[in-house]
Design a protein around this motif. Structure first.
Motif, PDB file in Angstrom:
ATOM      1  N   UNK A  67      17.424  35.677 -42.687  1.00 47.84           N
ATOM      2  CA  UNK A  67      16.246  35.140 -42.001  1.00 47.84           C
ATOM      3  C   UNK A  67      16.280  35.565 -40.535  1.00 47.84           C
ATOM      4  N   UNK A  68      15.080  35.745 -39.961  1.00 46.50           N
ATOM      5  CA  UNK A  68      14.959  36.082 -38.544  1.00 46.50           C
ATOM      6  C   UNK A  68      13.894  35.206 -37.907  1.00 46.50           C
ATOM      7  N   UNK A  69      14.295  34.492 -36.874  1.00 40.99           N
ATOM      8  CA  UNK A  69      13.360  33.658 -36.125  1.00 40.99           C
ATOM      9  C   UNK A  69      12.893  34.438 -34.901  1.00 40.99           C
ATOM     10  N   UNK A  70      11.628  34.285 -34.554  1.00 38.91           N
ATOM     11  CA  UNK A  70      11.087  34.947 -33.369  1.00 38.91           C
ATOM     12  C   UNK A  70       9.924  34.134 -32.833  1.00 38.91           C
ATOM     13  N   UNK A  77       2.885  31.298 -30.842  1.00 39.66           N
ATOM     14  CA  UNK A  77       3.234  31.232 -32.261  1.00 39.66           C
ATOM     15  C   UNK A  77       4.692  31.608 -32.468  1.00 39.66           C
ATOM     16  N   UNK A  78       5.330  30.911 -33.396  1.00 38.93           N
ATOM     17  CA  UNK A  78       6.695  31.214 -33.790  1.00 38.93           C
ATOM     18  C   UNK A  78       6.685  31.695 -35.232  1.00 38.93           C
ATOM     19  N   UNK A  79       7.690  32.481 -35.587  1.00 42.70           N
ATOM     20  CA  UNK A  79       7.743  33.059 -36.926  1.00 42.70           C
ATOM     21  C   UNK A  79       9.119  32.859 -37.545  1.00 42.70           C
ATOM     22  N   UNK A  80       9.157  32.926 -38.861  1.00 41.77           N
ATOM     23  CA  UNK A  80      10.412  32.983 -39.594  1.00 41.77           C
ATOM     24  C   UNK A  80      10.254  34.041 -40.675  1.00 41.77           C
ATOM     25  N   UNK A  81      10.897  35.176 -40.471  1.00 44.62           N
ATOM     26  CA  UNK A  81      10.906  36.231 -41.469  1.00 44.62           C
ATOM     27  C   UNK A  81      12.045  35.960 -42.437  1.00 44.62           C
ATOM     28  N   UNK A  82      11.718  35.809 -43.696  1.00 47.43           N
ATOM     29  CA  UNK A  82      12.701  35.456 -44.711  1.00 47.43           C
ATOM     30  C   UNK A  82      12.827  36.611 -45.703  1.00 47.43           C
ATOM     31  N   UNK A  83      13.973  37.242 -45.724  1.00 48.19           N
ATOM     32  CA  UNK A  83      14.249  38.357 -46.631  1.00 48.19           C
ATOM     33  C   UNK A  83      15.329  37.967 -47.639  1.00 48.19           C
ATOM     34  N   UNK A  84      15.429  38.750 -48.687  1.00 48.51           N
ATOM     35  CA  UNK A  84      16.444  38.509 -49.724  1.00 48.51           C
ATOM     36  C   UNK A  84      16.442  37.049 -50.164  1.00 48.51           C
ATOM     37  N   UNK A  85      15.268  36.554 -50.455  1.00 46.05           N
ATOM     38  CA  UNK A  85      15.125  35.146 -50.803  1.00 46.05           C
ATOM     39  C   UNK A  85      15.898  34.796 -52.066  1.00 46.05           C
ATOM     40  N   UNK A  86      16.411  33.585 -52.083  1.00 48.08           N
ATOM     41  CA  UNK A  86      17.179  33.063 -53.215  1.00 48.08           C
ATOM     42  C   UNK A  86      16.502  31.798 -53.740  1.00 48.08           C
TER      43      UNK A  86
END
Length: 121
Positions: A67-70, A77-86
């Protein structure tokens, strides 16, 4: 009074990606530490990530590397990029604002309504 609205949740297969957004109004996110939390029924709200006013970042061990927060202060605005989700990432995800950065959800004064993320196996 800061109002926060999350978006971007949905249903995704394991291994996929989603990006959550947290749009703020009534206040400027650059004045706050901004955090992401998640909660499943019957469990306590769990810390996911936080980004400080100066851009310092902390992740929960369970999402580190995936995950990457930015934040985009110009868009408030804030974001949460979520990769390789489980499948274990399945939860309602909340964004929150605090005057000081914290991992404890009790220290956050402002919360969004949450967005559901469901990851199928």
């Amino acid at each position: 009074q800061v109002q926060l609205v999350e978006s971007g949740g949905g249903l995704m297969q394991a291994g996929g990606s989603l990006r959550l957004s947290c749009a703020a109004s009534g206040g400027t996110i650059s004045n706050y530490a901004m955090g992401w939390f998640r909660q499943v029924p019957g469990k306590e709200r769990e810390f996911v990530a936080v980004i400080t006013k100066l851009g310092g970042i902390t992740y929960a061990d369970s999402v580190k590397g995936r995950f990457t927060i930015s934040r985009d202060n110009a868009k408030n605005t804030m974001y949460l990029q979520m990769n390789s989700l489980k499948p274990e990432d399945t939860a309602v995800y909340y964004c929150a604002a605090a005057t000081t950065p914290a991992l404890n959800p009790l220290l956050y004064a402002y919360w969004g309504q949450g967005t559901q993320v469901t990851v199928s196996s």
